[in-house]
Design a protein around this motif. Sequence first.
Motif, PDB file in Angstrom:
ATOM      1  N   ASP A 210       0.853  -1.083  -0.010  1.00  0.00           N
ATOM      2  CA  ASP A 210      -0.005   0.098  -0.142  1.00  0.00           C
ATOM      3  C   ASP A 210       0.847   1.440  -0.052  1.00  0.00           C
ATOM      4  O   ASP A 210       0.468   2.248  -0.647  1.00  0.00           O
ATOM      5  CB  ASP A 210      -1.019  -0.078   1.288  1.00  0.00           C
ATOM      6  CG  ASP A 210      -2.133  -1.150   1.143  1.00  0.00           C
ATOM      7  OD1 ASP A 210      -2.256  -1.582  -0.091  1.00  0.00           O
ATOM      8  OD2 ASP A 210      -2.643  -1.348   2.166  1.00  0.00           O
ATOM      9  N   ARG A 234      -5.618  -4.565  -6.364  1.00  0.00           N
ATOM     10  CA  ARG A 234      -5.740  -3.768  -5.046  1.00  0.00           C
ATOM     11  C   ARG A 234      -6.543  -2.476  -5.976  1.00  0.00           C
ATOM     12  O   ARG A 234      -6.226  -2.092  -6.910  1.00  0.00           O
ATOM     13  CB  ARG A 234      -4.559  -3.573  -4.473  1.00  0.00           C
ATOM     14  CG  ARG A 234      -4.184  -4.799  -4.032  1.00  0.00           C
ATOM     15  CD  ARG A 234      -3.063  -4.504  -2.816  1.00  0.00           C
ATOM     16  NE  ARG A 234      -3.397  -3.762  -1.782  1.00  0.00           N
ATOM     17  CZ  ARG A 234      -4.358  -4.247  -0.890  1.00  0.00           C
ATOM     18  NH1 ARG A 234      -4.840  -5.472  -0.755  1.00  0.00           N
ATOM     19  NH2 ARG A 234      -4.677  -3.185   0.198  1.00  0.00           N
ATOM     20  N   TYR A 236      -7.475   1.706  -4.760  1.00  0.00           N
ATOM     21  CA  TYR A 236      -7.227   2.836  -3.917  1.00  0.00           C
ATOM     22  C   TYR A 236      -8.143   4.158  -3.970  1.00  0.00           C
ATOM     23  O   TYR A 236      -7.990   4.672  -5.072  1.00  0.00           O
ATOM     24  CB  TYR A 236      -5.834   3.308  -3.903  1.00  0.00           C
ATOM     25  CG  TYR A 236      -4.791   2.199  -3.592  1.00  0.00           C
ATOM     26  CD1 TYR A 236      -4.571   2.059  -2.116  1.00  0.00           C
ATOM     27  CD2 TYR A 236      -4.459   1.330  -4.593  1.00  0.00           C
ATOM     28  CE1 TYR A 236      -3.599   0.794  -1.811  1.00  0.00           C
ATOM     29  CE2 TYR A 236      -3.703   0.186  -3.916  1.00  0.00           C
ATOM     30  CZ  TYR A 236      -3.153  -0.023  -2.951  1.00  0.00           C
ATOM     31  OH  TYR A 236      -2.438  -0.871  -2.508  1.00  0.00           O
ATOM     32  N   ARG A 241      -9.723   1.662   0.506  1.00  0.00           N
ATOM     33  CA  ARG A 241      -8.876   1.026  -0.141  1.00  0.00           C
ATOM     34  C   ARG A 241      -8.985  -0.560   0.219  1.00  0.00           C
ATOM     35  O   ARG A 241      -9.617  -0.797   1.205  1.00  0.00           O
ATOM     36  CB  ARG A 241      -7.499   1.203   0.143  1.00  0.00           C
ATOM     37  CG  ARG A 241      -7.046   0.816   1.415  1.00  0.00           C
ATOM     38  CD  ARG A 241      -5.452   1.118   1.734  1.00  0.00           C
ATOM     39  NE  ARG A 241      -5.129   2.472   1.795  1.00  0.00           N
ATOM     40  CZ  ARG A 241      -3.898   2.943   2.354  1.00  0.00           C
ATOM     41  NH1 ARG A 241      -3.084   2.043   2.872  1.00  0.00           N
ATOM     42  NH2 ARG A 241      -3.664   4.281   2.081  1.00  0.00           N
ATOM     43  N   GLY A 242      -8.799  -1.586  -0.596  1.00  0.00           N
ATOM     44  CA  GLY A 242      -8.918  -2.856  -0.458  1.00  0.00           C
ATOM     45  C   GLY A 242      -8.405  -3.770  -1.748  1.00  0.00           C
ATOM     46  O   GLY A 242      -7.890  -3.289  -2.494  1.00  0.00           O
ATOM     47  N   SER A 243      -8.804  -4.992  -1.502  1.00  0.00           N
ATOM     48  CA  SER A 243      -8.388  -6.083  -2.619  1.00  0.00           C
ATOM     49  C   SER A 243      -9.556  -6.855  -3.374  1.00  0.00           C
ATOM     50  O   SER A 243     -10.347  -6.985  -2.437  1.00  0.00           O
ATOM     51  CB  SER A 243      -7.223  -6.645  -2.351  1.00  0.00           C
ATOM     52  OG  SER A 243      -7.556  -7.490  -1.237  1.00  0.00           O
ATOM     53  N   GLU A 279     -17.535   2.028  -2.334  1.00  0.00           N
ATOM     54  CA  GLU A 279     -16.948   1.008  -2.169  1.00  0.00           C
ATOM     55  C   GLU A 279     -17.766  -0.421  -2.496  1.00  0.00           C
ATOM     56  O   GLU A 279     -17.214  -1.136  -3.377  1.00  0.00           O
ATOM     57  CB  GLU A 279     -16.224   0.810  -0.835  1.00  0.00           C
ATOM     58  CG  GLU A 279     -15.330  -0.201  -0.709  1.00  0.00           C
ATOM     59  CD  GLU A 279     -14.356  -0.310   0.542  1.00  0.00           C
ATOM     60  OE1 GLU A 279     -14.617   0.442   1.332  1.00  0.00           O
ATOM     61  OE2 GLU A 279     -13.320  -1.034   0.400  1.00  0.00           O
ATOM     62  N   LYS A 283     -16.618  -2.661  -5.704  1.00  0.00           N
ATOM     63  CA  LYS A 283     -16.024  -3.911  -5.446  1.00  0.00           C
ATOM     64  C   LYS A 283     -16.642  -4.669  -6.507  1.00  0.00           C
ATOM     65  O   LYS A 283     -15.953  -5.930  -7.172  1.00  0.00           O
ATOM     66  CB  LYS A 283     -16.204  -4.269  -3.904  1.00  0.00           C
ATOM     67  CG  LYS A 283     -15.390  -3.844  -3.121  1.00  0.00           C
ATOM     68  CD  LYS A 283     -15.356  -4.347  -1.782  1.00  0.00           C
ATOM     69  CE  LYS A 283     -14.588  -5.601  -1.588  1.00  0.00           C
ATOM     70  NZ  LYS A 283     -14.158  -5.916  -0.080  1.00  0.00           N
TER      71      LYS A 283
END
Length: 317
Positions: A210, A234, A236, A241-243, A279, A283
């Motif tokens: 990150d 990933r 941002y 943030r995440g994957s 988010e 996703k």
Amino acid sequence: KGLIVSFGEMLIDFVPTVSGVSLAEAPGFLKAPGGAPANVAIAVARLGGKAAFVGKLGEDEFGHMLAGILKENGVSADGVTFDKGARTALAFVTLRADGEREFMFYRNPSADMLLTPDELNLGIIRSAKVFHYGSISLIVEPCRSAHLKAMDEAKSAGALLSYDPNLRLPLWPSAKYAKEQIMSIWEKADIIKVSDNELEFLTGSSKIDDEAAMSLWHPKLQLLLVTLGENGCRYYNKNFRGSIDGYHVKTVDTTGAGDSFVGALLGKIVDDHAIIHDEARLKEVLKYACACGAITTTKKGAIPALPQHSDVLSILQ
Ligand code: ATP
């Protein structure tokens, strides 16, 4: 549906008829049309979106063949111009036994490098809701000025700018110049996608974490994506943030996976920019994009392997 305009190079990759050999050992080659920006436009159209490609081809049989491929796939080629003097770009590409891709380009100069600012179809560029580009079009003039003008025109007309550097080091005079030029337009982009290798190259960090990714953040950026091959990606945003995990598939050729991922993402965002800042919805879109990338690795070549919406649904279920 909003229009996605993809700017840059379209060319023909010549790939060995057998895998795992060096270019010199290859007994023969097959034509594989490609060029990352053209792949992205076709990826969008194949999934049901509206796309146009802007760039220059040679006024030769290969150039007309490529323009035909755009049209057959439902991509507008109204922004394509043809150069009377220079040839359509060619690249010989092989996946060696060690898994690394080896490139040999025929661009001395090729038609794509000769696009001038005056030749741009501003009508198409100004009607873009998303304007996507890479960095190969920044390497030499006059294409570099055409790229900068097209980007500014699209931005002024209200488009989101999407940037996938698609680093091809052998095309640049030096690694230092490549990095400088790639970064020179960094802060114009709203969405940036880099691969793990590009993250390493651009940050100089040997860790794909990150901290390295966030060192690429800029104040006006809305979304940064780092793709990780079979490990997914990933993401941002300013606030989260995440994957996303990768999908397990039988990979035969990874060419075009990144372009397929980008096309899928842009196709979802173009009519609903708010996804970028939500988010949960982002996703879902990124899972879809990773599925598209994964499917693209299951067939040889980039364009023949780009999925339709129905192919994606079957892998998501
Ligand atoms: P390229 O330059 O080959 O077009 P890239 O390096 O820009 O690709 P990748 O990270 O290779 O991008 O791939 C983009 C996405 O496609 C990944 O985030 C992943 O979801 C999917 N993908 C790529 N390779 C594989 C694989 N071997 N198995 C499953 N999914 C993959």
